[in-house]
Design a protein around this motif. Structure first.
Motif, short mmCIF file in Angstrom:
data_model
loop_
_atom_site.label_atom_id
_atom_site.label_comp_id
_atom_site.label_asym_id
_atom_site.label_seq_id
_atom_site.Cartn_x
_atom_site.Cartn_y
_atom_site.Cartn_z
N LYS A 52 9.26 -33.10 -34.05
CA LYS A 52 10.25 -34.28 -33.87
C LYS A 52 11.11 -33.73 -32.61
O LYS A 52 11.43 -34.52 -31.92
CB LYS A 52 10.99 -34.45 -35.06
N ARG B 273 9.32 -33.99 -29.29
CA ARG B 273 8.72 -35.27 -29.09
C ARG B 273 10.18 -35.99 -28.37
O ARG B 273 10.15 -36.52 -27.52
CB ARG B 273 8.48 -36.01 -30.23
N GLN B 274 11.31 -35.94 -29.01
CA GLN B 274 12.33 -36.49 -28.57
C GLN B 274 12.91 -36.09 -27.29
O GLN B 274 13.35 -36.92 -26.54
CB GLN B 274 13.70 -36.53 -29.49
N TYR C 85 3.35 -38.91 -29.77
CA TYR C 85 3.09 -40.38 -30.30
C TYR C 85 1.79 -40.73 -30.69
O TYR C 85 0.98 -40.33 -30.18
CB TYR C 85 3.78 -41.36 -29.23
N THR D 250 8.00 -44.64 -35.05
CA THR D 250 8.42 -43.73 -34.64
C THR D 250 9.43 -43.85 -33.37
O THR D 250 10.49 -43.10 -33.34
CB THR D 250 7.24 -42.64 -34.14
N ARG E 138 12.90 -44.98 -34.36
CA ARG E 138 13.59 -44.00 -34.71
C ARG E 138 14.20 -43.16 -33.92
O ARG E 138 15.30 -42.65 -34.01
CB ARG E 138 12.91 -43.17 -35.96
N ASP E 139 13.32 -42.82 -32.92
CA ASP E 139 13.71 -41.66 -31.96
C ASP E 139 14.90 -42.17 -30.99
O ASP E 139 15.68 -41.47 -30.55
CB ASP E 139 12.38 -41.26 -31.00
N ASP F 68 18.24 -42.20 -32.99
CA ASP F 68 18.56 -40.84 -33.04
C ASP F 68 19.29 -40.33 -31.78
O ASP F 68 20.34 -39.71 -31.62
CB ASP F 68 17.43 -39.53 -33.41
#
Length: 325
Positions: free
Chosen positions: A10, A13-14, A40, A50, A53-54, A57
């Motif tokens: 995670k 990815r972010q 992704y 997803t 959500r990213d 965040d």
């Protein structure tokens, strides 16, 4: 996949998403993010969940994600304005960069030397030995302040009020010490620890280069003695010893009395009619204090006790005999 692996995936990815959003001026569409940013899912619905959500965040962390409206929802783009997010050059001086470098060297949280070098570069670089300008030379060249294997655990013990134990070599031999660390300081090329010695039931000073084992730590909050409200003065070399303190009376000539006052500021002093000064100095490490007195050559004289005067004379005679014999 373990929870740790999922968290790492995670985070990666972010960070990839943040890099993509920061690397565009016009903005990047969601479909392009799905195709270009690693991590992704190819499924549209899974990607949208997803991605949302990213974004949430990153926004909660203060990342200013901007929405660039398009003619249709599919043409809506996203971007991060670097000028609103990136840290501006703080204009740090060489000594300030050196202090930051020491912090990075002393306390690392899973960072590699490369990560620390990049962090220093983003804060203004590091100092080239041949120049006062911040440049991208290796971080290790910034400062020669030494580290020590016991430094990091002792910093932690001070912050978390932990009792620690270690093997220590002093003038009277090697022994296991259990102490409550109060503070650390760097003086005259060495790291020193001020702590409450549990066996001796009093404050003691320790040189970190004399710690002969790993530092064992008890639980956080295990210290039972309060740290003094008024910080103690930094210990002098002649205070690092396990012997009972011997008060030595030393007279300094007028030519050096001012410097002596600076070095012995915490000791009782009597002014002399000729402009000199006499100090009463508690000493637990005689060789260290002897070296201090001799640094004043014939401008300093030990007056009492007689044993200290005799010891200094005998030592000088022995040295003179070695030189001429």
């Amino acid at each position: 996949m373990t929870p740790t692996d999922k968290s790492a995936e995670k985070f990666e990815r972010q960070m990839n998403l943040l890099a993509a959003l920061s690397d565009t001026v016009q903005g990047i569409r969601a479909i392009d993010i799905q195709q270009r940013v690693p991590g992704y899912n190819a499924d549209h619905d899974s990607f949208r969940r997803t991605f949302e959500r990213d974004k949430k965040d990153l926004l909660s962390l203060g990342v200013p994600i901007e929405v660039v409206a398009g003619a249709t929802a599919d043409l809506t783009a996203y971007r991060v304005d670097k000028s609103k997010y990136e840290l501006p050059d703080p204009g740090l001086e060489s000594d300030e960069l050196a202090a930051l470098h020491l912090a990075l060297e002393t306390v690392t949280v899973g960072s590699s030397p490369g990560d620390m070098a990049r962090a220093m570069w983003r804060l203004g670089g590091v100092v080239d030995a041949a120049s006062t300008n911040p440049v991208g030379v290796p971080v290790g060249e910034l400062t020669e302040i030494p580290s020590d294997a016991s430094l990091v655990p002792l910093f932690r013990a001070v912050m978390e009020r932990r009792v620690v134990s270690f093997t220590y070599e002093s003038t009277s031999g090697t022994s296991l010490r259990s102490v409550e660390p109060w503070h650390l300081d760097f003086k005259r090329g060495r790291w020193n620890l001020t702590a409450f010695d549990l066996e001796r039931n009093e404050q003691r000073n320790f040189r970190l280069d004399r710690v002969r084992s790993e530092v064992e730590m008890a639980d956080a909050g295990s210290q039972s003695h309060g740290v003094p409200a008024t910080p103690t003065a930094q210990a002098e070399p002649w205070e690092f010893g396990d012997n009972e303190p011997v008060v030595i009376s030393v007279k300094f000539d007028a030519e050096v009395s001012e410097f002596a006052r600076q070095s012995l500021a915490s000791c009782p002093v009597s002014d002399q009619a000729d402009g000199g000064a006499t100090f009463e100095v508690p000493v637990t490490n005689w060789p260290a204090f002897r070296s201090f007195v001799l640094s004043f050559l014939d401008h300093a004289e030990i007056l009492a006790p007689p044993e200290s005067r005799a010891s200094l004379s005998q030592w000088l005679e022995a040295i003179g005999g070695d030189v001429h014999g």
